[in-house]
Design a protein around this motif. Structure first.
Motif, PDB file in Angstrom:
ATOM      1  N   GLN A 199       0.782  -1.263  -0.022  1.00 56.88           N
ATOM      2  CA  GLN A 199       0.227   0.413   0.003  1.00 56.88           C
ATOM      3  C   GLN A 199       0.807   1.174  -0.081  1.00 56.88           C
ATOM      4  N   CYS A 200       1.996   1.118   0.502  1.00 57.61           N
ATOM      5  CA  CYS A 200       2.843   1.733   0.376  1.00 57.61           C
ATOM      6  C   CYS A 200       3.331   2.766  -0.622  1.00 57.61           C
ATOM      7  N   ALA A 201       4.170   1.463  -1.529  1.00 58.55           N
ATOM      8  CA  ALA A 201       4.202   1.696  -2.508  1.00 58.55           C
ATOM      9  C   ALA A 201       3.062   2.215  -3.907  1.00 58.55           C
ATOM     10  N   ALA A 202       1.742   1.878  -3.049  1.00 56.87           N
ATOM     11  CA  ALA A 202       1.210   2.321  -4.580  1.00 56.87           C
ATOM     12  C   ALA A 202       0.380   4.161  -3.955  1.00 56.87           C
ATOM     13  N   LEU A 203       1.515   4.799  -2.656  1.00 57.52           N
ATOM     14  CA  LEU A 203       1.214   5.153  -2.524  1.00 57.52           C
ATOM     15  C   LEU A 203       1.961   6.516  -3.194  1.00 57.52           C
ATOM     16  N   ALA A 209      14.351  12.305  -8.073  1.00 55.82           N
ATOM     17  CA  ALA A 209      14.835  12.565  -9.524  1.00 55.82           C
ATOM     18  C   ALA A 209      15.581  13.188  -9.438  1.00 55.82           C
ATOM     19  N   ARG A 210      14.801  15.270  -9.419  1.00 60.86           N
ATOM     20  CA  ARG A 210      15.980  16.067  -8.657  1.00 60.86           C
ATOM     21  C   ARG A 210      17.062  16.276  -8.218  1.00 60.86           C
ATOM     22  N   PHE A 211      17.217  14.650  -6.804  1.00 58.50           N
ATOM     23  CA  PHE A 211      18.104  14.972  -5.196  1.00 58.50           C
ATOM     24  C   PHE A 211      19.022  13.641  -6.314  1.00 58.50           C
ATOM     25  N   ASP A 212      20.278  14.202  -5.051  1.00 57.23           N
ATOM     26  CA  ASP A 212      21.945  12.951  -5.795  1.00 57.23           C
ATOM     27  C   ASP A 212      21.503  12.532  -4.301  1.00 57.23           C
ATOM     28  N   LEU A 213      20.647  11.171  -4.043  1.00 47.78           N
ATOM     29  CA  LEU A 213      20.391  10.505  -2.499  1.00 47.78           C
ATOM     30  C   LEU A 213      21.293   9.573  -2.602  1.00 47.78           C
ATOM     31  N   PRO A 214      22.158   9.111  -2.165  1.00 49.34           N
ATOM     32  CA  PRO A 214      22.592   7.830  -1.856  1.00 49.34           C
ATOM     33  C   PRO A 214      21.990   6.306  -1.747  1.00 49.34           C
ATOM     34  N   ALA A 215      22.642   5.402  -2.949  1.00 53.20           N
ATOM     35  CA  ALA A 215      21.418   4.509  -2.785  1.00 53.20           C
ATOM     36  C   ALA A 215      21.406   3.527  -1.870  1.00 53.20           C
ATOM     37  N   GLY A 216      20.282   2.837  -1.763  1.00 51.92           N
ATOM     38  CA  GLY A 216      20.353   2.445  -0.256  1.00 51.92           C
ATOM     39  C   GLY A 216      19.997   2.952   1.068  1.00 51.92           C
ATOM     40  N   THR A 217      20.267   3.985   0.505  1.00 54.96           N
ATOM     41  CA  THR A 217      20.116   4.953   2.175  1.00 54.96           C
ATOM     42  C   THR A 217      18.537   5.692   2.465  1.00 54.96           C
ATOM     43  N   ARG A 220      14.024  11.989  16.402  1.00 54.30           N
ATOM     44  CA  ARG A 220      13.482  12.910  14.885  1.00 54.30           C
ATOM     45  C   ARG A 220      13.760  12.220  14.149  1.00 54.30           C
ATOM     46  N   PHE A 221      12.679  12.015  13.550  1.00 53.32           N
ATOM     47  CA  PHE A 221      12.525  11.841  12.022  1.00 53.32           C
ATOM     48  C   PHE A 221      11.412  12.946  10.853  1.00 53.32           C
ATOM     49  N   GLY A 222      12.243  13.728  10.057  1.00 53.28           N
ATOM     50  CA  GLY A 222      12.246  14.976   9.600  1.00 53.28           C
ATOM     51  C   GLY A 222      11.744  13.752   8.311  1.00 53.28           C
ATOM     52  N   PHE A 223      10.630  14.405   7.270  1.00 51.31           N
ATOM     53  CA  PHE A 223       9.667  13.842   5.951  1.00 51.31           C
ATOM     54  C   PHE A 223      10.038  15.671   4.857  1.00 51.31           C
ATOM     55  N   ALA A 224      11.078  15.108   4.532  1.00 52.52           N
ATOM     56  CA  ALA A 224      11.453  16.153   3.152  1.00 52.52           C
ATOM     57  C   ALA A 224      10.192  15.725   2.035  1.00 52.52           C
ATOM     58  N   VAL A 227      11.355  12.497   0.109  1.00 54.50           N
ATOM     59  CA  VAL A 227      10.916  11.046   0.897  1.00 54.50           C
ATOM     60  C   VAL A 227      10.245  10.166   0.624  1.00 54.50           C
ATOM     61  N   ARG A 228       9.643   9.098   0.324  1.00 57.62           N
ATOM     62  CA  ARG A 228       8.390   8.257   0.061  1.00 57.62           C
ATOM     63  C   ARG A 228       8.050   7.376   1.411  1.00 57.62           C
ATOM     64  N   TYR A 229       7.051   6.967   1.237  1.00 54.84           N
ATOM     65  CA  TYR A 229       5.728   6.461   2.254  1.00 54.84           C
ATOM     66  C   TYR A 229       6.367   5.014   1.992  1.00 54.84           C
ATOM     67  N   VAL A 230       7.378   4.384   0.865  1.00 55.86           N
ATOM     68  CA  VAL A 230       8.019   3.295   2.150  1.00 55.86           C
ATOM     69  C   VAL A 230       9.132   3.545   2.853  1.00 55.86           C
ATOM     70  N   ASP A 231       9.597   4.101   2.226  1.00 54.07           N
ATOM     71  CA  ASP A 231      10.966   4.789   3.501  1.00 54.07           C
ATOM     72  C   ASP A 231      10.403   4.435   4.464  1.00 54.07           C
ATOM     73  N   ILE A 232       8.496   5.217   5.171  1.00 53.12           N
ATOM     74  CA  ILE A 232       8.504   5.561   5.983  1.00 53.12           C
ATOM     75  C   ILE A 232       8.049   4.242   6.805  1.00 53.12           C
ATOM     76  N   TRP A 233       7.682   3.402   6.203  1.00 49.89           N
ATOM     77  CA  TRP A 233       7.552   1.333   5.944  1.00 49.89           C
ATOM     78  C   TRP A 233       8.810   1.308   6.935  1.00 49.89           C
ATOM     79  N   ASP A 234      10.223   1.188   6.150  1.00 52.33           N
ATOM     80  CA  ASP A 234      11.037   1.053   6.025  1.00 52.33           C
ATOM     81  C   ASP A 234      11.760   1.268   7.462  1.00 52.33           C
ATOM     82  N   SER A 235      11.444   2.210   7.298  1.00 49.21           N
ATOM     83  CA  SER A 235      12.629   2.659   9.253  1.00 49.21           C
ATOM     84  C   SER A 235      11.768   2.271  10.192  1.00 49.21           C
TER      85      SER A 235
END
Lengths: 409, 409
Positions: free
Chosen positions: A6-10, A21-29, A368-372, A376-384
């Motif tokens: 469901q998170c992936a669907a969101l 895609a406008r950001f250079d984010l490290p893979a797997g983080t 502390r968890f910040g959501f930019a 930040v994706r919904y699956v990131d919340i799930w995985d965290s």
């Protein structure tokens, strides 16, 4: 019961999904610390390379004119203005948040000469209180500190300024900017808002709220880079009366006349002090491209959804493991972060970072968890939440290394 | 009679000649404005690329620890200390020169509570006077402005601070830092030295001169880039007594304890305010590599030789064309620049820049030429004088375009 699917669907339905895609984010983080240092927009390095190799190296001093370095504080200020509900010519980029706070607190105190109190909030970010304390000492005012819920009641006829942060750094608790401003104005006081934890994370609507002054930093949700220059807002109706104390030449009406007497610039330039930090300004300006075409109402809607999802999953998985919610449960009272408390919070956060889920810790027990919302994706919340659950359930945090790891951030 | 060949021979014998290759300079340009914006050391872009793409983008918040961002203000300060005769732990990089000047002037005033005057110099760089004026207003002091030759005589028992710039921005005239400091101390006053036009251009020897406080910028002879962060020096013997007013969290003894009360750091960190401008710091730090292995006595010797050569050639070629010398003739009273006065100075400078010989203009009639010994050659002096001579002799400056060209620098 929410699932990862469901998170992936969101995420698939997210109107801001393309912004990641406008950001250079490290893979797997998974990065949930954009409220401390925003991620790097991918276009920054090319812009900086041009600034260094063309503008500085080959343009040299001429670039103050030819590469439009000189008007950068005003130009970048105008771009930030659009993100915080300010008008053109009301925001300028300069110095750090702390320095700008000093300027506006002194200026505001001078605008209420009959009043001798600065009202601050006890749990505000420490710099704000330290600076208010220093301004009180230098201007002969009293510094009053109220608990968060008592601030409005503490505004009386002796209060010159109310100095508050829109969203609390630790709890994410958000003031009603419009209502507090209205109440302060009713009592004849001015308000200085620190927008460090709200600019770029939600609509702020300074002018709709009839705000007086605001400051904020460039390196959190604005993604301007480590130690990016800060901004300062002065409502147009106050500009002519503002006398700020850091009277450097760039705030002068005619800096290059090099006159002996200081004459403040008629406009927002009067909030400037020394030579603008161009490399930081250039990084910040190019970083703001990440907001191109973005509707801040979408940003806020996603921020609320991410926070609500985090809290719902934490309720289900973490509260029985010794965590408590340290942020308001109601989205309307929150900024763009959720904080949890756990007595072993420090070591838990170190263990979490070791698994490439990055939040941060604030003493004595706050995770502390910040959501930019731009990255930040919904699956990131799930995985965290899953990682946190595993770390606490298995005591993975309980090592000498995690308990004693040195961290200054 | 000096010839261009003799200039070339001086370059061939120059012990600093190899340093020029450390800079990325545009081909065919003679740059005599390093006293306004230093040229770019060639290693800066690669270091910045690493800082952006590795440290910020992939290290994210962790880089405050892992990439040693946090101790950069102290580390870069210690490197600058070696260039200005200060000890380790006496210099820190922060904010702008103007902001740092405000800090030290307030701090110094507090150290002389019985004295109510700040003594400044009328022809000092305007920011220095503006800031001193603001500090005087906020601390209830009187601001006294003396002519350059009258400063020492104006120090009396009511003067708390003498605020001076070591080398004047317009004339290049240099104070005897040691002698003025000694005289001020005899009268019980403290001295704040602005080193903007001397740091990196000559030995300064702050501790040998028993200096109290100093400030200076990173973007002139230190080549730190446009708007590079500035530095501030506090003599160790004064550190414990220094209470500066811009009490941001980074000046706190334990910033990450987030305590309600401000407790200044025991050391030079107490001069910090907000979060350090990392991108500017990284550029400045890598720029300082240009000084690796360089003896400042060699720098000064070449600076004097370049200035003497410029004056000798100007005497021969330019004085009969309406130019006069606006700098001291004696090298011992000069910094690292020579200024000429000409009533058509503005247009002449625009014409000179058009020929890729870059100096700058200061109202009303000053043509300013700075000699950064790490990259300026003797032949550059020859060629600059030749270009100036041709421009003035042929009236090449006398066009509407040059007379009205807009320039903010």
């Amino acid at each position: 019961m929410t699932t990862r699917e469901q998170c992936a669907a969101l995420d698939a339905a997210d109107p801001l999904a393309h912004c990641r895609a406008r950001f250079d984010l490290p893979a797997g983080t998974i990065y949930l610390d954009g409220n401390s240092l925003g991620a790097m927009p991918a276009n920054v390095p090319a812009r900086m390379k041009q600034a260094l190799e063309q503008e500085w190296a080959h343009g040299l001093i001429r670039s103050w004119n030819d590469a439009d370095w000189y008007p950068a504080p005003q130009r970048v200020g105008d771009r930030i203005a659009k993100l915080i509900g300010a008008g053109q010519g009301e925001v300028i980029v300069a110095d750090s948040t702390s320095v700008n706070l000093f300027k506006v607190l002194v200026a505001a105190t001078r605008m209420r000469p009959g009043r001798r109190a600065i009202l601050a909030e006890r749990t505000n970010f420490p710099t704000d209180v330290y600076v208010a304390s220093s301004v009180a000492e230098m201007t002969g005012c009293e510094l009053r500190c109220a608990e968060p819920d008592d601030v409005v009641a503490a505004i009386d006829e002796n209060v010159a300024i109310v100095s508050l942060t829109h969203v609390n750094y630790k709890t994410g608790k958000r003031y009603d900017l419009q209502e507090v401003t209205r109440r302060a104005h009713e009592a004849g006081a001015l308000v200085v808002w620190d927008l460090c934890h709200s600019a770029g994370a939600m609509p702020v609507d300074l002018n709709r709220c009839e705000a007086d002054f605001a400051v904020g930093c460039g390196y959190k949700y604005l993604n301007g880079g480590p130690g990016a220059p800060a901004f300062v807002f002065v409502a147009t109706r106050h500009l002519a009366a503002v006398r700020q104390p850091l009277t450097g030449w760039h705030g002068h009406a005619r800096p290059f006349d090099f006159t002996h007497e200081y004459v403040p610039h008629a406009g927002i330039d009067r909030m400037l002090t020394g030579t603008a930090p161009q490399l930081g300004l250039i990084a910040l300006e190019s970083a703001l491209d990440a907001f191109d075409g973005v509707d801040l109402d979408d940003v806020r809607a996603k921020s609320v959804a991410l926070g609500d999802l985090f809290i719902a999953l934490a309720d289900r998985e973490l509260m029985r493991l010794g965590c408590t919610l340290a942020s308001p449960r109601e989205a309307s009272r929150r900024g763009s972060q959720v904080s949890l408390a756990h007595k072993e919070g420090y070591a838990i956060m170190q263990a979490l970072i070791e698994r490439n889920v990055i939040g941060d810790f604030r003493a004595p027990d706050i995770l502390r968890f910040g959501f930019a919302p731009l990255y930040v994706r919904y699956v990131d919340i799930w995985d965290s939440i899953a990682a946190l659950k595993d770390i606490i359930e298995t005591d993975a945090w309980n090592t000498e290394a995690f308990r004693t790891r040195k961290s200054v951030t």
